[in-house]
Design an enzyme around this catalytic site. Sequence first.
Site, PDB file in Angstrom:
ATOM      1  N   ARG A  96       0.818  -1.219   0.000  1.00 52.31           N
ATOM      2  CA  ARG A  96       0.000   0.000   0.000  1.00 52.31           C
ATOM      3  C   ARG A  96       0.850   1.266   0.000  1.00 52.31           C
ATOM      4  NH1 ARG A  96      -3.648  -1.663   3.919  1.00 52.31           N
ATOM      5  NH2 ARG A  96      -2.445  -0.380   5.320  1.00 52.31           N
TER       6      ARG A  96
ATOM      7  N   TYR B 227     -15.643  21.159 -12.340  1.00 50.92           N
ATOM      8  CA  TYR B 227     -15.976  19.833 -12.889  1.00 50.92           C
ATOM      9  C   TYR B 227     -17.156  19.267 -12.099  1.00 50.92           C
ATOM     10  CZ  TYR B 227     -14.769  14.979 -14.189  1.00 50.92           C
ATOM     11  OH  TYR B 227     -14.769  13.692 -14.654  1.00 50.92           O
TER      12      TYR B 227
ATOM     13  N   ASP C 231      -7.375  22.454  -9.253  1.00 48.16           N
ATOM     14  CA  ASP C 231      -7.465  21.381 -10.234  1.00 48.16           C
ATOM     15  C   ASP C 231      -6.765  21.910 -11.492  1.00 48.16           C
ATOM     16  OD1 ASP C 231      -8.199  19.671 -12.312  1.00 48.16           O
ATOM     17  OD2 ASP C 231     -10.145  19.203 -11.425  1.00 48.16           O
TER      18      ASP C 231
ATOM     19  N   LYS D 107      -6.038  12.254 -17.966  1.00 45.96           N
ATOM     20  CA  LYS D 107      -6.116  13.065 -19.170  1.00 45.96           C
ATOM     21  C   LYS D 107      -4.732  13.138 -19.840  1.00 45.96           C
ATOM     22  CE  LYS D 107     -10.289  13.392 -17.754  1.00 45.96           C
ATOM     23  NZ  LYS D 107     -10.810  14.406 -16.859  1.00 45.96           N
TER      24      LYS D 107
HETATM   25  C1  PLP Z   1     -11.669  14.211 -15.732  1.00 42.05           C
HETATM   26  C2  PLP Z   1     -11.479  15.291 -14.752  1.00 42.05           C
HETATM   27  C3  PLP Z   1     -11.370  15.017 -13.395  1.00 42.05           C
HETATM   28  C4  PLP Z   1     -11.557  13.637 -12.830  1.00 42.05           C
HETATM   29  O1  PLP Z   1     -10.648  12.718 -13.262  1.00 42.05           O
HETATM   30  P1  PLP Z   1     -11.012  11.165 -13.298  1.00 42.05           P
HETATM   31  O2  PLP Z   1      -9.690  10.514 -13.451  1.00 42.05           O
HETATM   32  O3  PLP Z   1     -11.927  10.981 -14.471  1.00 42.05           O
HETATM   33  O4  PLP Z   1     -11.686  10.826 -12.003  1.00 42.05           O
HETATM   34  C5  PLP Z   1     -11.144  16.073 -12.538  1.00 42.05           C
HETATM   35  N1  PLP Z   1     -11.041  17.331 -12.988  1.00 42.05           N
HETATM   36  C6  PLP Z   1     -11.140  17.634 -14.285  1.00 42.05           C
HETATM   37  C7  PLP Z   1     -11.005  19.040 -14.709  1.00 42.05           C
HETATM   38  C8  PLP Z   1     -11.374  16.636 -15.211  1.00 42.05           C
HETATM   39  O5  PLP Z   1     -11.519  16.924 -16.501  1.00 42.05           O
END
Ligand code: PLP
Length: 400
Positions: free
Chosen positions: A62, A116, A188, A213
């Site tokens: 972990r 988001y 973010d 992403k």
């Molecule tokens: C896709 C996304 C997330 C979440 O990511 P996941 O890996 O799909 O949980 C968070 N913030 C933004 C801006 C995103 O586009």
Amino acid sequence: MSGGKSDTELPTRLVTGGRRREWTGAVVNPPVWRASTHLYDSVADLRAGKASNEDGRFFYGRRGSPTQWALAEALTDMEPGAHGTMLFPSGVAAIACALLAVLRPGDVLLMADSSYDPTRIYAEAFLKKWGVETRYYDPLVGAGIADLICEQTRAILMESPGSLTFEVQDVPAICAVAKEHGITTLLDNTWAASYFFRAIEHGVDIAILAGTKYIVGHSDVMLGSVTTHEKYWTRVRRTAQQLGQIVSPDDAYLALRGLRTLDVRMRQHQDGGLAVAKWLADQPQVARVLHPALPDCPGHELWRRDFSGAAGLFSFVLDGGGEEAIAALIDDLALFGIGYSWGGYESLALPIDPTPDRTATRWKAEGPLVRLNIGLEDPDDLIADLAKGLERYEKAACRR
Ligand SMILES: *Cc1c(COP(=O)(O)O)cnc(C)c1O
């Protein structure tokens, strides 16, 4: 932890990050260490293992292995001024843990109205039940955030630009106000991928990425990361460990593989995105293009000031038309997939409606909104595909 090496340029750090000889052995990449149990040499060794809780020490699955440590270190190296990075099985898990690490019941969280939507859902469904109230702010508020702060305000969660409507926030101004009030700032940073915007350097305490992403970049792994200033490191690390968050070595390996080519991919996403966005801005069917590098995008001046470039994700507003016209545009695109997520090598088109996810501001537009993820295809091919789509849209919109 390396504490963010700033003696080399970012493209170099993307190649060198996390490649310690003791982790890679005699090969270029750290192997995939599949492990739950780590074996100790002796009882004394086992006891010594408990003394330290940092990456680079075997303990138990972990706490990861060289595969995850290398990825975490490489991500830390992307954010000058950062102390360390924790990995998560998704971007949402990263956001959830970062907020849990800094909030307590009774606190107020300020969140951008353009956030988001799963982040909003987490605040409304989970944090509310846990006794944290979330108040939403206009993403263009800037230093005016000071007026929204009360005694209970503990943290501000920014997302700049917003991933649907692309308002660019005045992150340094918001961070400066937050510091005066002893409030924690989280960002973010997924759109910029820690590549076009250095969060920690701009005053952010905690930088979050949906690695799913651009970091992964190939639409095949879910991943999240939280990179923090030293002040928040222990809190975030402990919270992640208490919640049992861990990324598989296979996923960490793929993410690290993606990261190595981030520099060339981001430059290509930028060029392709700009080519398509500029072309769209000239089309009669398009009312506005919401691309941070184009002047119609709210906060464009802040993007110019704070960012070193633009990712390949943006939206455009059509001039009128409804559901049928949108479907006519998107359904038969040959090179754009219809699907969630973004940041992969392949282009995507998504119809979006920000209206239901807003409370502090109202979304007003001339027509429906389409979000594009511009992949690594030749932009001329993408433009030809979209040109046919706009013709179909025009016919469908006129029939109504
Ligand atoms: C896709 C996304 C997330 C979440 O990511 P996941 O890996 O799909 O949980 C968070 N913030 C933004 C801006 C995103 O586009």
